[in-house]
Design an enzyme around this catalytic site. Structure first.
Site, PDB file in Angstrom:
ATOM      1  N   GLY A 226      -8.049  27.841 -76.236  1.00  0.00           N
ATOM      2  CA  GLY A 226      -7.764  29.119 -76.871  1.00  0.00           C
ATOM      3  C   GLY A 226      -6.942  30.020 -75.973  1.00  0.00           C
ATOM      4  CG  HIS A 227      -3.187  29.727 -75.060  1.00  0.00           C
ATOM      5  ND1 HIS A 227      -1.946  29.147 -75.026  1.00  0.00           N
ATOM      6  CD2 HIS A 227      -3.988  28.936 -74.310  1.00  0.00           C
ATOM      7  CE1 HIS A 227      -1.999  28.060 -74.276  1.00  0.00           C
ATOM      8  NE2 HIS A 227      -3.225  27.908 -73.842  1.00  0.00           N
TER       9      HIS A 227
ATOM     10  CD  GLN B  74      -6.381  21.503 -72.909  1.00  0.00           C
ATOM     11  OE1 GLN B  74      -5.316  20.931 -72.882  1.00  0.00           O
ATOM     12  NE2 GLN B  74      -7.016  21.722 -74.046  1.00  0.00           N
TER      13      GLN B  74
ATOM     14  CG  ASP C  92     -10.549  28.858 -69.537  1.00  0.00           C
ATOM     15  OD1 ASP C  92     -10.269  28.801 -70.750  1.00  0.00           O
ATOM     16  OD2 ASP C  92     -11.432  28.158 -69.005  1.00  0.00           O
TER      17      ASP C  92
ATOM     18  CE  LYS D   6      -2.864  27.298 -70.326  1.00  0.00           C
ATOM     19  NZ  LYS D   6      -4.096  27.520 -69.565  1.00  0.00           N
TER      20      LYS D   6
END
Length: 424
Positions: A40-41, A222, A13, A16
Site C-alpha cells: 500500500g502506497h 515493497q 514502507d 514511495k
C-alpha cells in the site's frame, strides 16, 4: 530518453507513494513494474489520505499516463474497489490508466492457497499478507498463470475453469474444502469491470513513448531487502523489487535506465516475520512506532522499528545502482537526544561491512555510531537552509557512509513537507 526508477531500499514502507506523487510533475508517464495489492502506497494532501494498492501513485497529478506493467499481479476485486473509490473522488481513471495484457491475475483460489500454505508452515510461517501474491507468482513461473489478456480471448471461461479446478485439487490435498461460489461470482464480475479499461501491450507502449521523447518514472513496490533473489530470503516477497525488476516488469532494456532514486527512512522498519538486526524491543522502538504511525497501510499490522542499518543500505544501493537518495520521515526523530546508526555487523566476533548470505538463524550484533539529535521541530520548514546543524551533520554522515547524495528530504506526510536539496 531513459526511464528513471524509484524504489525502496529497506523492507518496504519507505514512503514511495508520496515521493512518486511529488516527482510526477517532472514526468509524462508513471508505471508500476512489480508487486500486487500487498503493497500500500499512502499519499496525503489537502487534508485527505489515500492508499493505493495496485494503481500507480501518479494518478493525482495533471493527466499523466499511468501504466500497470506486466510484472504486476492484479486482484480484480481489489482493483475494482480501489478504482471506484478514486472515481468517486473525482479522478478520471479511465482517461489516464492503461493496464498490461501480460499482468497476471490473482484468483480467489490463490488467496486460499496462500492461507493454507502459511497455515501448514506453523511456527515457520513467513508473515505473508494473505493476498495471494506468492501463489500467483508461483503459477506464473510454473507456466500455469492466468493473464489479463486471457480474459479477452474466446476460450477465457475454459482457461479460468481449468486453473480454478487445479487449485481446488491442491487445496483438497491439503485438507481444505472451501466454498467459493460467492467470491468467484464477485471475481468474475470484477474481471468484466477490468475490461472497461484500456488493456494494452505495455512493453510496446512504453518503448514507443520513450521513442517519442516522453519521460517515464518507474514505481517499485515493497523494498530491496524483500527482493526474492537479494532480500532476506525466505522472508521476502515473490518478485524482483530491485532496479532490474523494472526491465523485466515493463519490457525496458537495461541501457534505457537513467536516474535511480533510492528511498529510505531515517530509521528502519519491518512488517511480519524475518530477521531485523537493528530492531528495538524497548521504549525507544515503541516511541518510533508511535511517532511515525508505523502501521501497515493495507494490513494495519504494527511495524517493527529500529535504528537505521547502513550495512543493509550500502548493499541495496550497490544492487540497485542508486544515483540519488531520498530520506523519509526525518521528522519522526525530531525529539530524540541521540540518534544511532549501524555501520557494521559483528558475526561470531568478526566485524563485517558486507551484507551476509543469510540473516536467518545468524547471531548478528550491530556496531553503532551515536550522533547528537537535533531536538528541533522541522515539520514547518521550507528550505534546507533552515535545517538545524545537528541534522545537517546527520545528512553529511549518511552521505559519506553511503557514498551517494541525499537530494530530497521528507519532514512530514504531506506532499508540501518535502525539501529539495541543492546538488553539490
Amino acid at each position: 530518453m531513459k526511464v528513471d526508477v524509484l524504489l525502496g531500499l529497506q523492507w518496504g514502507d519507505e514512503g514511495k507513494g508520496k515521493v512518486v506523487d511529488v516527482l510526477t510533475p517532472r514526468y509524462d508517464v508513471v508505471a508500476r513494474f512489480q508487486g500486487g495489492p500487498n503493497a500500500g502506497h499512502t499519499l496525503e494532501f489537502e487534508g485527505k489520505k489515500y492508499v493505493l494498492r495496485s494503481i500507480p501513485s501518479g494518478i493525482f497529478q495533471d493527466g499523466q499516463t499511468n501504466i500497470i506493467g506486466n510484472g504486476v499481479v492484479l486482484d480484480p476485486i481489489l482493483f475494482r474497489q480501489e478504482a471506484e473509490e478514486l472515481l468517486a473522488s473525482g479522478i478520471d481513471l479511465r482517461k489516464v490508466l492503461k493496464i498490461s495484457k501480460k499482468a497476471h491475475l490473482i484468483m480467489p483460489t490463490h488467496r486460499l492457497l496462500d492461507a493454507a500454505s502459511e497455515k501448514a508452515k506453523g511456527g515457520a510461517k513467513i508473515g505473508t499478507t494473505g493476498k495471494g501474491i506468492g501463489p500467483t507468482y508461483t503459477d506464473k513461473i510454473s507456466r500455469n498463470g492466468l493473464r489479463l489478456g486471457d480474459a479477452l480471448l474466446p476460450d477465457w471461461n475454459d482457461r479460468y475453469t481449468a486453473a480454478r479446478n487445479r487449485h481446488m485439487a491442491t487445496l483438497a490435498s491439503m485438507g481444505e474444502t472451501p466454498e467459493i461460489t460467492d467470491i468467484e461470482r464477485q471475481w468474475l464480475e470484477a474481471v468484466e469491470y477490468l475490461r472497461s479499461y484500456e488493456i494494452v501491450d505495455s512493453e510496446h507502449l512504453v518503448n514507443k513513448l520513450l521513442a517519442e521523447g516522453k519521460s517515464i518514472l518507474c514505481e517499485g513496490a515493497q523494498g530491496t531487502l524483500l527482493d526474492v533473489d537479494f532480500g532476506s530470503y525466505p522472508f521476502v516477497t515473490s518478485s524482483n523489487t530491485i532496479t532490474a525488476g523494472a526491465c523485466s516488469g515493463l519490457g525496458v532494456a537495461p541501457n534505457k535506465i537513467g536516474e535511480v532514486f533510492g528511498i529510505f527512512k531515517a530509521y528502519c522498519t519491518r512488517v511480519g516475520s524475518g530477521p531485523f538486526p537493528t530492531e528495538l524491543h524497548d521504549e525507544t522502538g515503541a516511541l518510533i512506532r508511535n511517532l511515525g504511525h508505523e502501521y501497515g497501510a493495507v494490513t494495519g499490522r504494527e511495524r517493527r522499528c529500529g535504528w537505521i542499518d547502513l550495512v543493509a543500505l550500502r548493499y541495496a544501493i550497490m544492487i540497485d545502482g542508486v544515483t540519488q537518495l531520498i530520506m523519509m520521515k526525518s521528522d519522526v526523530l525530531d525529539s530524540f537526544d541521540e540518534i544511532k546508526a549501524c555501520v557494521a555487523y559483528r558475526i561470531n566476533g568478526v566485524e563485517t561491512h558486507d551484507f551476509p548470505f543469510s540473516l536467518d538463524g545468524v547471531e548478528i550484533e550491530p556496531v553503532y555510531v551515536t550522533l547528537p539529535g537535533w531536538k528541533t521541530d522541522m515539520t514547518a520548514m521550507k528550505s534546507e537552509d533552515e535545517f538545524p546543524p545537528q541534522f545537517v551533520d546527520y545528512i553529511n554522515f549518511l552521505e559519506k557512509e553511503l557514498a551517494t547524495p541525499i537530494t530530497i528530504v521528507s519532514i512530514g506526510p504531506d506532499r508540501e513537507q518535502t525539501i529539495m536539496r541543492k546538488r553539490k
